[in-house]
Enzyme design. Structure first.
Site, mmCIF file in Angstrom:
data_model
loop_
_atom_site.group_PDB
_atom_site.id
_atom_site.type_symbol
_atom_site.label_atom_id
_atom_site.label_comp_id
_atom_site.label_asym_id
_atom_site.label_seq_id
_atom_site.Cartn_x
_atom_site.Cartn_y
_atom_site.Cartn_z
ATOM 1 N N THR A 40 3.200 -2.131 -10.711
ATOM 2 C CA THR A 40 2.398 -1.988 -11.938
ATOM 3 C C THR A 40 3.220 -2.378 -13.171
ATOM 4 O O THR A 40 2.712 -3.019 -14.090
ATOM 5 C CB THR A 40 1.923 -0.522 -12.085
ATOM 6 O OG1 THR A 40 1.179 -0.187 -10.915
ATOM 7 C CG2 THR A 40 1.049 -0.327 -13.308
ATOM 8 N N HIS A 43 3.139 -6.007 -13.474
ATOM 9 C CA HIS A 43 1.888 -6.494 -14.087
ATOM 10 C C HIS A 43 1.973 -6.377 -15.602
ATOM 11 O O HIS A 43 1.580 -7.281 -16.339
ATOM 12 C CB HIS A 43 0.688 -5.685 -13.590
ATOM 13 C CG HIS A 43 0.291 -5.997 -12.178
ATOM 14 N ND1 HIS A 43 -0.329 -7.168 -11.815
ATOM 15 C CD2 HIS A 43 0.448 -5.296 -11.027
ATOM 16 C CE1 HIS A 43 -0.541 -7.180 -10.517
ATOM 17 N NE2 HIS A 43 -0.075 -6.041 -9.997
HETATM 18 P P1 NAD Z 1 3.643 -5.646 -3.505
HETATM 19 O O1 NAD Z 1 2.904 -6.621 -4.346
HETATM 20 O O2 NAD Z 1 5.122 -5.580 -3.636
HETATM 21 O O3 NAD Z 1 3.303 -5.899 -1.961
HETATM 22 C C1 NAD Z 1 2.253 -6.657 -1.508
HETATM 23 C C2 NAD Z 1 2.784 -7.526 -0.381
HETATM 24 O O4 NAD Z 1 1.699 -8.226 0.214
HETATM 25 C C3 NAD Z 1 3.810 -8.569 -0.844
HETATM 26 O O5 NAD Z 1 5.051 -8.386 -0.177
HETATM 27 C C4 NAD Z 1 3.129 -9.891 -0.468
HETATM 28 O O6 NAD Z 1 4.058 -10.897 -0.093
HETATM 29 C C5 NAD Z 1 2.227 -9.446 0.672
HETATM 30 N N1 NAD Z 1 1.219 -10.423 1.065
HETATM 31 C C6 NAD Z 1 0.777 -11.523 0.405
HETATM 32 N N2 NAD Z 1 -0.106 -12.194 1.156
HETATM 33 C C7 NAD Z 1 -0.232 -11.533 2.321
HETATM 34 C C8 NAD Z 1 -1.006 -11.738 3.503
HETATM 35 N N3 NAD Z 1 -1.848 -12.779 3.633
HETATM 36 N N4 NAD Z 1 -0.892 -10.840 4.510
HETATM 37 C C9 NAD Z 1 -0.061 -9.775 4.397
HETATM 38 N N5 NAD Z 1 0.693 -9.531 3.306
HETATM 39 C C10 NAD Z 1 0.596 -10.405 2.281
HETATM 40 O O7 NAD Z 1 3.002 -4.246 -3.783
HETATM 41 P P2 NAD Z 1 3.463 -2.723 -3.534
HETATM 42 O O8 NAD Z 1 4.138 -2.212 -4.737
HETATM 43 O O9 NAD Z 1 4.121 -2.563 -2.202
HETATM 44 O O10 NAD Z 1 2.001 -2.086 -3.490
HETATM 45 C C11 NAD Z 1 1.111 -2.421 -2.436
HETATM 46 C C12 NAD Z 1 -0.319 -2.550 -2.931
HETATM 47 O O11 NAD Z 1 -0.796 -1.259 -3.322
HETATM 48 C C13 NAD Z 1 -0.520 -3.433 -4.161
HETATM 49 O O12 NAD Z 1 -1.762 -4.102 -4.028
HETATM 50 C C14 NAD Z 1 -0.600 -2.432 -5.302
HETATM 51 O O13 NAD Z 1 -1.344 -2.930 -6.406
HETATM 52 C C15 NAD Z 1 -1.321 -1.294 -4.635
HETATM 53 N N6 NAD Z 1 -1.106 0.041 -5.192
HETATM 54 C C16 NAD Z 1 -2.168 0.881 -5.167
HETATM 55 C C17 NAD Z 1 -2.030 2.195 -5.592
HETATM 56 C C18 NAD Z 1 -3.195 3.112 -5.510
HETATM 57 O O14 NAD Z 1 -3.093 4.247 -5.995
HETATM 58 N N7 NAD Z 1 -4.285 2.704 -4.875
HETATM 59 C C19 NAD Z 1 -0.793 2.644 -6.065
HETATM 60 C C20 NAD Z 1 0.302 1.766 -6.054
HETATM 61 C C21 NAD Z 1 0.132 0.466 -5.605
#
Ligand code: NAD
Ligand code: ZN
Length: 341
Positions: A40, A43
């Site tokens: 975040t 972003h």
């Molecule tokens: P991150 O962006 O570091 O991890 C996402 C991963 O997905 C990356 O390593 C990326 O290379 C990978 N990816 C890209 N294309 C892919 C594919 N086709 N198949 C599989 N993987 C692929 O994010 P993070 O900090 O580990 O967080 C994970 C997710 O959770 C993010 O989407 C984030 O926005 C979300 N999030 C949600 C909450 C919530 O409360 N719901 C809280 C924190 C983070």
């Protein structure tokens, strides 16, 4: 005090001197020791569309931290000066139906520390004492500073019974990798994690994934065949926010499978609903952490031997914050810590 401020409505973050926050009757004043950079924060750093609509400028950002209680309001009970704490970054209203039922993570009036109000990338942070969580002595500052994203992993992973189950995790970001480690620790059979980033897949292997699959090179079905999984995954944890990953997950689930969704897709995602209907899948959305069940589970998981330390790949002094953000933005890292001491 020294702070990292989103000072301008453009890409970047700035180290500035800001006013120390005021402590209300129910608040704790926390002297920050270590912070971690969240997706975040990236972003916000990059000033994408979501940030432009959400983040007031100027504002101190950040919400992953550990620190020490150095002051408190007159109504605070249960904390003492010197307590080492991290804190729940979702500030809830306390008066909606879910809050009153103790389901604080479902509060409809949630405000985010470092998102809607002043954050933790500063020498001092003020939060309601209700949100603080005391860190047991045998947990390091480094690990305590990532309790927020660790909590996302734990909340998602423990949503469904994993004992003896085959688990698919899409997305080997820091949260996906921590979820893989948790799934193994609590007794899943196969934990298969996917990504397209070799660095992160390697880290996932190191942290206990049965198989870490580069879906740009390898077919997930081949991996399932190798593992002798003829029917499909029992539990899916969507942690990429990437539509194609979610669609593929639905196809690879066994009938009656359960899916927890944490990853935030950039826009509307179309899915083949027939996968959900005819397989009788259960899909659960996950936001934040349960207050405070997830926090107690996190401490217990570490105390029962879960080794999370490899996920922390970089530490910088806060004066080198730019290196920290560049490292996090490169994709060649796990969690990146900024040291404020
Ligand atoms: P991150 O962006 O570091 O991890 C996402 C991963 O997905 C990356 O390593 C990326 O290379 C990978 N990816 C890209 N294309 C892919 C594919 N086709 N198949 C599989 N993987 C692929 O994010 P993070 O900090 O580990 O967080 C994970 C997710 O959770 C993010 O989407 C984030 O926005 C979300 N999030 C949600 C909450 C919530 O409360 N719901 C809280 C924190 C983070
Ligand atoms: Zn509420």
């Amino acid at each position: 005090m020294k702070s990292l401020v989103k000072a301008k409505a453009e890409k970047g973050i700035w180290l500035q001197d800001t006013q120390e926050p005021e402590v209300g009757h129910n608040d704790l004043l926390i002297k920050i020791r270590k912070t971690a950079i969240c997706g975040t924060d990236m972003h916000i750093y990059n000033w994408d569309e979501w940030s432009q609509q959400t983040i007031p400028v100027p504002m101190v950002v950040g919400h992953e931290y550990v620190g020490e209680v150095v002051g408190m309001g007159q109504e605070v009970r249960g904390f003492a000066i010197g307590d080492r704490v991290s804190g729940e970054g979702h500030i809830t209203c306390g008066h909606c139906r879910n809050c009153r039922a103790g389901r604080r993570h479902l509060c409809r009036n949630t405000e985010g520390v470092g998102v809607n109000r002043s954050g933790a990338f500063a020498e001092y942070l003020v939060i309601p004492a209700f949100n603080a969580f005391k860190i047991p002595d045998n947990i390091s500052d480094e690990l305590a500073s990532i309790f927020d994203p660790f909590g996302n992993a734990v909340h998602t992973a423990l949503s469904f019974d994993l004992v003896g189950e085959d688990v698919l995790i899409t997305g080997a970001g820091p949260i996906g990798i921590m979820a893989a480690a948790v799934a193994r620790h609590v007794g899943a059979r196969h934990v298969v994690i996917t990504d397209i980033n070799p660095y992160r897949l390697e880290l996932a292997r190191k942290m206990g994934a049965t198989r870490a699959v580069d879906v740009s090179k390898e077919d997930l079905q081949d991996v399932m065949n190798e593992l002798g999984m003829s029917e499909g995954f029992d539990v899916g944890l969507e942690m990429s926010g990437v539509p194609v990953a979610f669609r593929d997950m639905l196809k690879k689930m066994n009938h009656g499978g359960k899916v927890a969704m944490l990853g935030i897709p950039p826009q509307d995602v179309s899915v083949d609903w027939n996968q959900v209907i005819f397989k009788g899948l259960v899909i659960k959305g996950i936001y934040g952490r349960e207050m405070f069940e997830t926090w107690y589970k996190m401490a217990s998981l570490l105390q029962s031997g879960l080794d999370l330390s490899p996920i922390i790949t970089h530490t910088f002094s806060v004066d080198d914050f730019q290196k920290g953000f560049d490292t996090m933005g490169s994709g060649q890292s796990g969690k990146v810590i900024l040291d404020w001491q």
